[in-house]
Design an enzyme around this catalytic site. Structure first.
Site, PDB file in Angstrom:
ATOM      1  N   ASP A  49       0.828  -1.209   0.000  1.00  0.00           N
ATOM      2  CA  ASP A  49       0.000   0.000   0.000  1.00  0.00           C
ATOM      3  C   ASP A  49       0.862   1.259   0.000  1.00  0.00           C
ATOM      4  O   ASP A  49       0.360   2.356  -0.259  1.00  0.00           O
ATOM      5  CB  ASP A  49      -0.985   0.009   1.165  1.00  0.00           C
ATOM      6  CG  ASP A  49      -0.324  -0.141   2.525  1.00  0.00           C
ATOM      7  OD1 ASP A  49       0.926  -0.139   2.595  1.00  0.00           O
ATOM      8  OD2 ASP A  49      -1.054  -0.286   3.528  1.00  0.00           O
ATOM      9  N   SER A  50       2.165   1.115   0.238  1.00  0.00           N
ATOM     10  CA  SER A  50       3.057   2.271   0.108  1.00  0.00           C
ATOM     11  C   SER A  50       3.109   2.774  -1.333  1.00  0.00           C
ATOM     12  O   SER A  50       3.540   3.897  -1.594  1.00  0.00           O
ATOM     13  CB  SER A  50       4.469   1.915   0.579  1.00  0.00           C
ATOM     14  OG  SER A  50       5.010   0.840  -0.166  1.00  0.00           O
ATOM     15  N   ASP A  88      -0.451  -6.437  -0.091  1.00  0.00           N
ATOM     16  CA  ASP A  88      -0.496  -5.808   1.221  1.00  0.00           C
ATOM     17  C   ASP A  88      -1.904  -5.263   1.429  1.00  0.00           C
ATOM     18  O   ASP A  88      -2.273  -4.249   0.839  1.00  0.00           O
ATOM     19  CB  ASP A  88       0.544  -4.683   1.250  1.00  0.00           C
ATOM     20  CG  ASP A  88       0.792  -4.145   2.641  1.00  0.00           C
ATOM     21  OD1 ASP A  88       0.122  -4.602   3.580  1.00  0.00           O
ATOM     22  OD2 ASP A  88       1.649  -3.264   2.781  1.00  0.00           O
ATOM     23  N   LYS A 118      -0.558  -9.952   2.766  1.00  0.00           N
ATOM     24  CA  LYS A 118       0.228  -9.475   3.911  1.00  0.00           C
ATOM     25  C   LYS A 118      -0.680  -8.600   4.746  1.00  0.00           C
ATOM     26  O   LYS A 118      -1.325  -7.686   4.210  1.00  0.00           O
ATOM     27  CB  LYS A 118       1.468  -8.686   3.479  1.00  0.00           C
ATOM     28  CG  LYS A 118       2.279  -8.158   4.680  1.00  0.00           C
ATOM     29  CD  LYS A 118       3.669  -7.679   4.271  1.00  0.00           C
ATOM     30  CE  LYS A 118       3.654  -6.340   3.575  1.00  0.00           C
ATOM     31  NZ  LYS A 118       3.204  -5.236   4.479  1.00  0.00           N
ATOM     32  N   GLU A 120      -0.811  -6.196   8.147  1.00  0.00           N
ATOM     33  CA  GLU A 120      -0.068  -5.542   9.223  1.00  0.00           C
ATOM     34  C   GLU A 120      -0.995  -5.307  10.403  1.00  0.00           C
ATOM     35  O   GLU A 120      -2.186  -5.024  10.240  1.00  0.00           O
ATOM     36  CB  GLU A 120       0.532  -4.219   8.746  1.00  0.00           C
ATOM     37  CG  GLU A 120      -0.464  -3.132   8.414  1.00  0.00           C
ATOM     38  CD  GLU A 120       0.222  -1.805   8.146  1.00  0.00           C
ATOM     39  OE1 GLU A 120       0.043  -0.872   8.957  1.00  0.00           O
ATOM     40  OE2 GLU A 120       0.922  -1.696   7.120  1.00  0.00           O
ATOM     41  N   GLU A 187       9.080  -4.870  10.524  1.00  0.00           N
ATOM     42  CA  GLU A 187       9.431  -3.568   9.947  1.00  0.00           C
ATOM     43  C   GLU A 187      10.000  -2.645  11.005  1.00  0.00           C
ATOM     44  O   GLU A 187       9.328  -2.299  11.982  1.00  0.00           O
ATOM     45  CB  GLU A 187       8.226  -2.904   9.278  1.00  0.00           C
ATOM     46  CG  GLU A 187       8.593  -1.540   8.695  1.00  0.00           C
ATOM     47  CD  GLU A 187       7.509  -0.894   7.859  1.00  0.00           C
ATOM     48  OE1 GLU A 187       7.709   0.257   7.436  1.00  0.00           O
ATOM     49  OE2 GLU A 187       6.467  -1.523   7.630  1.00  0.00           O
TER      50      GLU A 187
END
Length: 288
Positions: A49-50, A88, A118, A120, A187
């Site tokens: 998503d970055s 993500d 993924k 988070e 991270e």
């Protein structure tokens, strides 16, 4: 005869951990970079998503939409075939309920070409992550700096520097492992936290700015080339700065166009003389 590359699978990654062979993982958002990742043999290609920040210019990852992640995933899937394709999961796409988590993950697989997710978060999200895994979609857990909760964490600062916080991160990772995650991403945790998880967990642990004692390393593609103009993390190694090179090319192009150096004869198609004469007579045009 060129040897055909084998498809990266979860058992393949587990075998790499067993043999202590490093796993390579990279955040990629577009077709050209996906093709290069395919050619060079990156193990895990993660549509992060970055990409909303690096590609779409957004201020943070919480503003990146489901649809934007889907577009990036579809694009990368066209270029990456043998690498493990990871998505993500964006903000609030798996947080609200197990049912919604399964539905969204399934769409990324069926419509986007993703193979694994993924997610988070922390131990509080383990139930929804477990639902995705039980539905048959593998998940990598993501602990430490989790950009979706960056305000709670106090900003993009290293996590696990105190004993209590380090234990919290370990508890989060353990909860995700127990939920069925096939791997854990650390991270920007302290190296010691990442090393402990690598030694303790039977699944691959990947470092993103968490030292070199893990089973593998993850990096953001834009950071490799310093393409994101707002910030380059301390933990990212810049292999070449592409922005100055690109700026020079753009300026050279402008100069060539304004001076009529481009397009040149080698870039241009011309009519044969006989056809030019015929055309000139038909339209009454006398070429200078």
């Amino acid at each position: 005869m060129k040897e055909q590359k084998k498809k990266v699978t979860i058992p393949y990654l587990m075998e790499k951990k067993r043999k202590k062979e490093q796993i390579t993982m990279m955040a990629i958002y577009d077709y050209p970079n996906a093709v290069v990742a395919e050619r060079t043999g990156i193990d895990i290609v993660c549509v992060s998503d970055s990409g909303g920040m690096a590609v779409f210019g957004k201020e943070n990852t919480t503003s990146v939409t489901f649809e934007e992640c889907m577009i990036m995933m579809q694009t990368v899937s066209r270029g990456c075939k043998t690498g493990l394709r990871m998505l993500d999961m964006p903000y609030m796409s798996f947080h609200t309920s197990p049912e919604k988590a399964i539905e969204n993950a399934a769409r990324f697989v069926a419509e986007g070409g993703a193979e694994v997710m993924k997610c988070e978060g922390n131990r509080h999200h383990a139930k929804n992550i477990e639902a995705i895994v039980k539905a048959g979609i593998p998940v990598m857990g993501h602990v430490g700096v989790t950009p979706m909760r960056i305000t709670q964490l106090g900003g993009f600062i290293a996590q696990g520097k105190t004993g209590d916080r380090a234990k919290e991160i370990v508890d989060d990772a353990m909860a995700m492992y127990e939920a069925g995650c096939f791997s854990i991403l650390c991270e920007v945790t302290t190296s010691e936290v990442c090393e402990y998880l690598t030694e303790t967990l039977p699944i691959p642990v990947i470092s993103l700015g968490a030292g070199n004692k893990a089973d593998g390393v993850h990096i953001i593609t834009c950071d490799l080339f310093k393409l994101y103009d707002r910030h380059t993390p301390r933990h990212s190694k810049v292999y070449v700065e592409l922005l100055p090179i690109m700026e020079k090319v753009f300026r050279d192009y402008i100069a060539d166009v304004t001076s009529h150096q481009y397009p040149g004869p080698e870039h241009t198609v011309f009519m044969q003389q006989s056809e030019l004469e015929k055309f000139s007579n038909l339209v009454d045009w006398h070429k200078a």
